[in-house]
Design an enzyme around this catalytic site. Structure first.
Site, PDB file in Angstrom:
ATOM      1  N   SER A 173      15.871 -27.756  14.785  1.00 58.15           N
ATOM      2  CA  SER A 173      17.246 -27.886  14.299  1.00 58.15           C
ATOM      3  C   SER A 173      18.078 -26.638  14.575  1.00 58.15           C
ATOM      4  CB  SER A 173      17.242 -28.176  12.795  1.00 58.15           C
ATOM      5  OG  SER A 173      16.588 -27.125  12.121  1.00 58.15           O
ATOM      6  N   CYS A 207       2.375 -23.780   6.456  1.00 56.03           N
ATOM      7  CA  CYS A 207       2.402 -22.333   6.169  1.00 56.03           C
ATOM      8  C   CYS A 207       2.886 -22.107   4.740  1.00 56.03           C
ATOM      9  CB  CYS A 207       3.260 -21.592   7.187  1.00 56.03           C
ATOM     10  SG  CYS A 207       4.964 -22.123   7.225  1.00 56.03           S
ATOM     11  N   ARG A 228      -2.233 -22.501  19.655  1.00 54.21           N
ATOM     12  CA  ARG A 228      -1.525 -22.935  20.868  1.00 54.21           C
ATOM     13  C   ARG A 228      -2.504 -23.030  22.026  1.00 54.21           C
ATOM     14  NH1 ARG A 228       3.192 -19.555  18.780  1.00 54.21           N
ATOM     15  NH2 ARG A 228       2.323 -17.738  19.838  1.00 54.21           N
TER      16      ARG A 228
HETATM   17  N1  SAH Z   1       5.653 -23.807  16.357  1.00 55.90           N
HETATM   18  C1  SAH Z   1       6.515 -22.663  16.489  1.00 55.90           C
HETATM   19  C2  SAH Z   1       6.990 -22.099  15.156  1.00 55.90           C
HETATM   20  C3  SAH Z   1       7.737 -23.069  14.281  1.00 55.90           C
HETATM   21  S1  SAH Z   1       8.539 -22.323  12.943  1.00 55.90           S
HETATM   22  C4  SAH Z   1       5.799 -21.610  17.346  1.00 55.90           C
HETATM   23  O1  SAH Z   1       4.598 -21.749  17.650  1.00 55.90           O
HETATM   24  O2  SAH Z   1       6.439 -20.641  17.728  1.00 55.90           O
HETATM   25  C5  SAH Z   1       9.419 -23.630  12.218  1.00 55.90           C
HETATM   26  C6  SAH Z   1      10.653 -24.078  12.981  1.00 55.90           C
HETATM   27  O3  SAH Z   1      11.218 -25.187  12.289  1.00 55.90           O
HETATM   28  C7  SAH Z   1      11.782 -23.061  13.091  1.00 55.90           C
HETATM   29  O4  SAH Z   1      12.049 -22.829  14.446  1.00 55.90           O
HETATM   30  C8  SAH Z   1      12.992 -23.738  12.416  1.00 55.90           C
HETATM   31  O5  SAH Z   1      14.215 -23.500  13.107  1.00 55.90           O
HETATM   32  C9  SAH Z   1      12.623 -25.193  12.484  1.00 55.90           C
HETATM   33  N2  SAH Z   1      13.206 -26.061  11.461  1.00 55.90           N
HETATM   34  C10 SAH Z   1      13.426 -25.806  10.150  1.00 55.90           C
HETATM   35  N3  SAH Z   1      13.897 -26.888   9.518  1.00 55.90           N
HETATM   36  C11 SAH Z   1      13.980 -27.890  10.438  1.00 55.90           C
HETATM   37  C12 SAH Z   1      14.379 -29.263  10.395  1.00 55.90           C
HETATM   38  N4  SAH Z   1      14.783 -29.829   9.260  1.00 55.90           N
HETATM   39  N5  SAH Z   1      14.313 -29.981  11.523  1.00 55.90           N
HETATM   40  C13 SAH Z   1      13.899 -29.421  12.690  1.00 55.90           C
HETATM   41  N6  SAH Z   1      13.513 -28.133  12.785  1.00 55.90           N
HETATM   42  C14 SAH Z   1      13.551 -27.365  11.690  1.00 55.90           C
END
Ligand code: SAH
Length: 389
Positions: A246, A333, A207
């Site tokens: 989502s 991940c 980040r």
């Molecule tokens: N980048 C973030 C962490 C992301 S974790 C950080 O730095 O804090 C992955 C995220 O994807 C989760 O918040 C989850 O709710 C979301 N997610 C899972 N499936 C999804 C989908 N089909 N469309 C959009 N978001 C989704």
């Protein structure tokens, strides 16, 4: 003191000797005694030389999780010492007490995850042996810190394999939030309610990298969760940031964080990523910077081909809405997708989309998730930055 002995087959011991702390059931030639789940066993090579001491589980593919090379009893002072050792690293790394305090095998506490949010702690036990010793773990945390609350966040899929139940509970204290300052960005974290063990500390360094290229960009943070990347980009001078997730709960927290940071350049959207990408591309919307950080696409090795196809489609959609010369920060991940595979898939998608890539940076999880050099499983996060022409 005599412990049950687990003897390894010739050749099978090499991986363990070079620092991989798991013994798989098919690597064992002989077990003396009848050790029970969670019991400490001595691991020996085929010539009967001691390799280490670990927790035994007769019911899983991972039969032994080694926690020490020299014998030490896993009692109260053992846990306090190991957590203290993990703490001393984090204190050197970070100015404030918000981090992954214990990262399982990498901190020589196999199967134990502890995240720290100042005086609030979340704990996750990924092995039966840790589960059996959880009261010792809680006590060590209370002895080391004047903890206000400990939450058990035992909702990981890995627990199912160990035959452990899914649990989300307050061990002691009450439900509270803590404000985490990530170099000038404030996140209000609810460790009991946040995803996984509360917050994605693993992307912290990535980040910060994202900030360096944020100025004036029309940015998209896809799979934004509570806005980890989005808020960092907004603070670093992005012209506009669209954050998509989502999960309504994640976006609700993101909205709270937008207000806390007095930002007016972030728009949040509760939407499925695929549907968002479809709409954006049909409106011919373009972004100069895209962050893509989806959840894991794999649960086991069998799902690798499906995961590769999924990453391929996802990146083709991203290339459709990334402006000429735009930057893509993308992550995987998925434990079973290796870095080379991930980069190959992206390269292939770029070719299909008629785009050229310049790889700018490779990254992993921040150093409160140290990697054990002998254990590739501890290096799960693959982060790659590209300029896309
Ligand atoms: N980048 C973030 C962490 C992301 S974790 C950080 O730095 O804090 C992955 C995220 O994807 C989760 O918040 C989850 O709710 C979301 N997610 C899972 N499936 C999804 C989908 N089909 N469309 C959009 N978001 C989704």
């Amino acid at each position: 003191m005599t412990l049950p002995i687990v003897r390894l087959k010739p050749k099978e011991e090499n991986r363990v000797m070079t620092g991989h702390p798991w013994v798989f059931s098919n690597e064992i030639t002989e077990i003396s005694g009848t050790p029970k789940t969670g019991e400490v066993v001595e691991v020996k090579d085929h010539k009967a030389r001691t390799i280490g001491f670990g927790f035994y589980n007769p019911n899983t593919l991972i039969s032994v999780r080694i926690f020490a090379r020299e014998y030490v009893e896993p009692d109260q002072s053992f846990f306090t010492d190991r957590i203290q050792r993990a703490l001393s690293l984090r204190e050197r790394l970070f100015p404030n007490p918000f981090y992954r305090l214990v990262y399982g095998e990498s901190d020589f506490l196999p199967g134990l995850i502890v995240d720290r949010f100042d005086l609030l702690f979340t704990v996750q036990m990924l092995s039966a042996a840790m589960e059996m010793r959880k009261d010792l773990i809680y006590q060590s945390i209370r002895d080391l810190f004047s903890a206000e609350a400990i939450y058990e966040r035992d909702e990981a899929h890995a627990r199912v394999i160990e035959g452990l139940p899914q649990v989300k509970a307050i061990v002691f204290g009450t439900e509270k939030t803590a404000d985490y300052d990530e170099e000038g960005v404030t996140f209000r974290i609810n460790p009991l309610k946040g995803q996984k063990t509360g917050f994605y500390f693993d992307q912290r360094m990535n980040r910060l990298f994202a900030r360096r290229i944020a100025a004036k960009a029309r940015a998209l943070d896809l799979f934004s969760n509570e806005g980890g990347f989005a808020l960092n980009l907004a603070i670093a001078g992005a012209e506009s940031v669209v954050a998509v997730d989502s999960s309504p709960a994640a976006i609700e927290n993101l909205n709270c964080n937008i207000q806390l940071n007095h930002l007016d350049n972030v728009k949040s959207v509760v939407e499925d990523a695929e549907s968002f990408l479809g709409k954006s591309s049909s409106m011919d919307e373009k972004f100069d910077l895209i962050v893509c950080d989806p959840p894991s696409f794999t649960r086991n090795r069998k799902s690798v081909p499906t995961a590769k196809a999924g990453y391929g489609r996802l990146h083709e959609s991203l290339f459709r809405i990334l402006a000429e010369g735009g930057i893509l920060l993308t992550s995987s991940c998925s434990h079973h997708i290796f870095r080379e595979t991930f980069e190959e898939v992206i390269q292939k998608s770029a070719r299909k989309s008629g785009r050229s890539l310049q790889l700018l940076k490779r990254g992993g999880a921040s150093p409160d998730h140290p990697v054990l050099p002998g254990m590739p499983e501890t290096e799960y996060l693959k982060f790659v930055a590209y300029r896309v022409l």
